[in-house]
Design an enzyme around this catalytic site. Structure first.
Site, PDB file in Angstrom:
ATOM      1  N   ASN A  35     -47.312  31.854  55.488  1.00  0.00           N
ATOM      2  CA  ASN A  35     -47.428  31.434  56.895  1.00  0.00           C
ATOM      3  C   ASN A  35     -47.069  32.540  57.894  1.00  0.00           C
ATOM      4  O   ASN A  35     -47.399  33.700  57.690  1.00  0.00           O
ATOM      5  CB  ASN A  35     -46.588  30.180  57.143  1.00  0.00           C
ATOM      6  CG  ASN A  35     -46.892  29.084  56.158  1.00  0.00           C
ATOM      7  OD1 ASN A  35     -48.027  28.914  55.773  1.00  0.00           O
ATOM      8  ND2 ASN A  35     -45.881  28.359  55.730  1.00  0.00           N
ATOM      9  N   ASP A  38     -42.211  34.838  58.584  1.00  0.00           N
ATOM     10  CA  ASP A  38     -41.681  36.155  58.196  1.00  0.00           C
ATOM     11  C   ASP A  38     -42.054  37.191  59.259  1.00  0.00           C
ATOM     12  O   ASP A  38     -41.192  37.871  59.807  1.00  0.00           O
ATOM     13  CB  ASP A  38     -42.244  36.565  56.825  1.00  0.00           C
ATOM     14  CG  ASP A  38     -42.012  35.498  55.779  1.00  0.00           C
ATOM     15  OD1 ASP A  38     -40.841  35.223  55.482  1.00  0.00           O
ATOM     16  OD2 ASP A  38     -42.995  34.925  55.269  1.00  0.00           O
ATOM     17  N   TYR A 219     -45.400  21.061  58.111  1.00  0.00           N
ATOM     18  CA  TYR A 219     -46.060  21.377  56.853  1.00  0.00           C
ATOM     19  C   TYR A 219     -46.951  20.192  56.456  1.00  0.00           C
ATOM     20  O   TYR A 219     -46.771  19.073  56.968  1.00  0.00           O
ATOM     21  CB  TYR A 219     -45.013  21.696  55.779  1.00  0.00           C
ATOM     22  CG  TYR A 219     -44.238  22.959  56.126  1.00  0.00           C
ATOM     23  CD1 TYR A 219     -44.882  24.187  56.184  1.00  0.00           C
ATOM     24  CD2 TYR A 219     -42.882  22.913  56.450  1.00  0.00           C
ATOM     25  CE1 TYR A 219     -44.201  25.342  56.531  1.00  0.00           C
ATOM     26  CE2 TYR A 219     -42.178  24.058  56.795  1.00  0.00           C
ATOM     27  CZ  TYR A 219     -42.847  25.271  56.838  1.00  0.00           C
ATOM     28  OH  TYR A 219     -42.182  26.419  57.202  1.00  0.00           O
ATOM     29  N   GLY A 297     -40.051  25.500  59.505  1.00  0.00           N
ATOM     30  CA  GLY A 297     -39.650  26.835  59.041  1.00  0.00           C
ATOM     31  C   GLY A 297     -38.382  27.324  59.688  1.00  0.00           C
ATOM     32  O   GLY A 297     -37.365  26.618  59.714  1.00  0.00           O
ATOM     33  N   GLU A 298     -38.439  28.539  60.246  1.00  0.00           N
ATOM     34  CA  GLU A 298     -37.238  29.104  60.864  1.00  0.00           C
ATOM     35  C   GLU A 298     -37.456  29.487  62.330  1.00  0.00           C
ATOM     36  O   GLU A 298     -36.697  29.100  63.209  1.00  0.00           O
ATOM     37  CB  GLU A 298     -36.760  30.333  60.067  1.00  0.00           C
ATOM     38  CG  GLU A 298     -35.531  30.970  60.680  1.00  0.00           C
ATOM     39  CD  GLU A 298     -34.849  31.978  59.776  1.00  0.00           C
ATOM     40  OE1 GLU A 298     -34.854  31.799  58.542  1.00  0.00           O
ATOM     41  OE2 GLU A 298     -34.291  32.952  60.319  1.00  0.00           O
ATOM     42  N   ASP A 299     -38.506  30.255  62.597  1.00  0.00           N
ATOM     43  CA  ASP A 299     -38.621  30.796  63.951  1.00  0.00           C
ATOM     44  C   ASP A 299     -38.934  29.712  64.988  1.00  0.00           C
ATOM     45  O   ASP A 299     -38.328  29.677  66.050  1.00  0.00           O
ATOM     46  CB  ASP A 299     -39.680  31.910  63.988  1.00  0.00           C
ATOM     47  CG  ASP A 299     -39.598  32.690  65.287  1.00  0.00           C
ATOM     48  OD1 ASP A 299     -38.494  33.162  65.630  1.00  0.00           O
ATOM     49  OD2 ASP A 299     -40.610  32.797  65.996  1.00  0.00           O
TER      50      ASP A 299
END
Ligand code: TRH
Length: 407
Positions: A35, A38, A219, A297-299
């Site tokens: 995705n 990263d 997701y 996710g994270e960001d």
């Protein structure tokens, strides 16, 4: 950057480099596992270090096509290019040799992506040796505090890597947050015309924008159908804005056609509108413009926290349901007094069964004013500990001073 000779002199050079005039040089190595998170995080870090701290940044990325999705200026065919004053290089694998003179003052290995062996050899050969940082993933689990800043010696070379963990309190590396972000966010949210103009770019009508606005980024396994049904039957209208490609199956079933950017459909109280996947800077505006954000996710999860609006987090799936542990650790510090939010997020992530999504949504809706207050207070609380880019450079400076003390 020219380097002086050896010993104490080297270490002094290293520590003064960050304190004084000459801007340090830095490389970030980013492997796109999946995705956009990263490259999303690395790109954000690269830009902030360059634009706010004057660092000369080289970003090595193995997947320029994914990078282009969040930053359309990127040329996916270029081996080397300058993007927003950051040197971007296509990382083509682990082979090849590097010269010590090519190594910058600081090297960041993102999520333990494993630097090319030839590059590590060159790092060891450089005088002075660079600071080597392993930038880790974000989690609210306690163990992070004990591991943040820990060294790890290279088994063979005279090099030490240090672990740097983002986090929510002063015992961690903090979170990425650009200077002036909150001023821009507040100006946007206090001026409805800005949100209206932003949304109008994607075909959102004034009537659609007048109701509750929700952004949806999740997701494929999220129970989107259940949520759509709850919104269809709701008392008030909901406009759900979905970037192209997200929850494709569920969106196509709702729209009864291809989920291309610009398409929309209304059933009951719910309008689903497909947006293009916007550049990273615009994604903030989308979060600011909405009353509720579904992120993943994270960001995007961190950006939703800076938006000061209620959010539902879909955590990245991990083996043995490790992600449920991480989710619970976050809910423990975020949603202790917000039972509907806690239950909804556990259900959204399959960590707890939800028998009736309409009831779960109604409970969440009732709690939304308290969740909104929490969102603002949380933003204040977390940003009070300082931002990650500043903390990272402070840590590198400390490493330089430690090195000086040892010689
Ligand atoms: O895309 P993600 O799921 O990314 C990741 C990766 O899968 C990664 O391997 C894993 O380590 C990590 O999750 C936990 O979710 P994330 O982190 O939110 O990244 C999405 C990025 O895309 C973020 O920088 C925001 C950006 N974005 C846009 O620029 N435009 C858009 O329209 C949207 C929806 C997102």
């Amino acid at each position: 950057m020219a380097a002086p000779a050896t010993g104490a002199c080297q270490a002094r050079f290293f520590s003064t480099m960050l304190q004084n005039a000459s801007a340090p040089s830095l490389a970030i190595f980013c492997k796109v596992v999946d995705n956009y998170g990263d490259i999303g995080i690395c790109w954000r870090l690269a830009r902030q270090l360059r634009h706010e701290h004057g660092v000369a940044v080289t970003l090595w990325v193995d997947d320029l096509a994914s990078f282009r999705r969040i930053c359309p200026q990127v040329d996916p065919a270029a081996e080397e290019q300058a993007v927003q004053d950051v040197a971007v290089r296509h990382w083509r694998g682990q082979d090849g040799s590097h010269a010590a003179s090519d190594i910058p003052d600081i090297v960041i290995e993102f999520f333990g992506c494993e630097l090319p062996p030839g590059y590590v050899e060159a790092m060891a050969a450089r005088t002075p040796r660079p600071a080597w940082i392993n930038y880790e993933g974000l989690t609210a689990e306690d163990w992070v505090e004990g591991c943040h800043r820990l060294p790890s010696m290279h088994p063979r070379l005279k090099l030490t890597k240090h672990f740097f963990f983002p986090g929510f309190n002063e015992r961690t590396g903090g979170l990425l947050c650009e200077a002036g972000l909150d001023v821009r966010r507040r100006a946007f949210q206090h001026d409805p015309a800005q949100a209206a103009a932003f949304l109008a770019r994607f075909g959102v009508t004034a009537q659609e924008a007048a109701g509750r606005k929700v952004s949806l980024f999740c997701y494929p396994d999220a129970p989107v159908d259940d949520l759509f049904r709850a919104w269809e039957k709701d008392r008030q209208p909901t406009l759900c804005l979905v970037p192209e490609g997200v929850a494709r199956g569920q969106v196509e079933a709702f729209i009864d056609g291809a989920a291309l950017a610009g398409t929309s459909a209304t059933r009951g109280q719910l309008t689903v509108r497909v947006l293009p996947f916007v550049p990273q800077e615009d994604y903030d505006s989308l979060l600011w413009a909405c009353d509720l954000n579904f992120v993943r996710g994270e960001d995007s999860w961190v950006r939703a926290q800076w938006a000061g609006r209620p959010f539902i987090w879909h955590i990245y799936l991990q083996d043995e349901n490790l992600h449920h542990k991480k989710l619970r650790a976050f809910l423990k510090i975020y949603a202790q007094d917000l039972p509907a939010l806690d239950a909804f997020m556990l259900g959204w992530n399959g960590a707890q069964a939800i028998g009736d999504w309409t009831a779960a949504w109604m409970a969440l809706e009732t709690e939304l004013p308290r969740i909104a207050a929490r969102a603002e207070a949380w933003r204040e609380q977390v940003t009070a500990h300082g931002d990650l880019a500043t903390k990272l450079l402070d840590f590198v400076r400390e490493l330089g001073q430690g090195q000086e003390n040892r010689v």
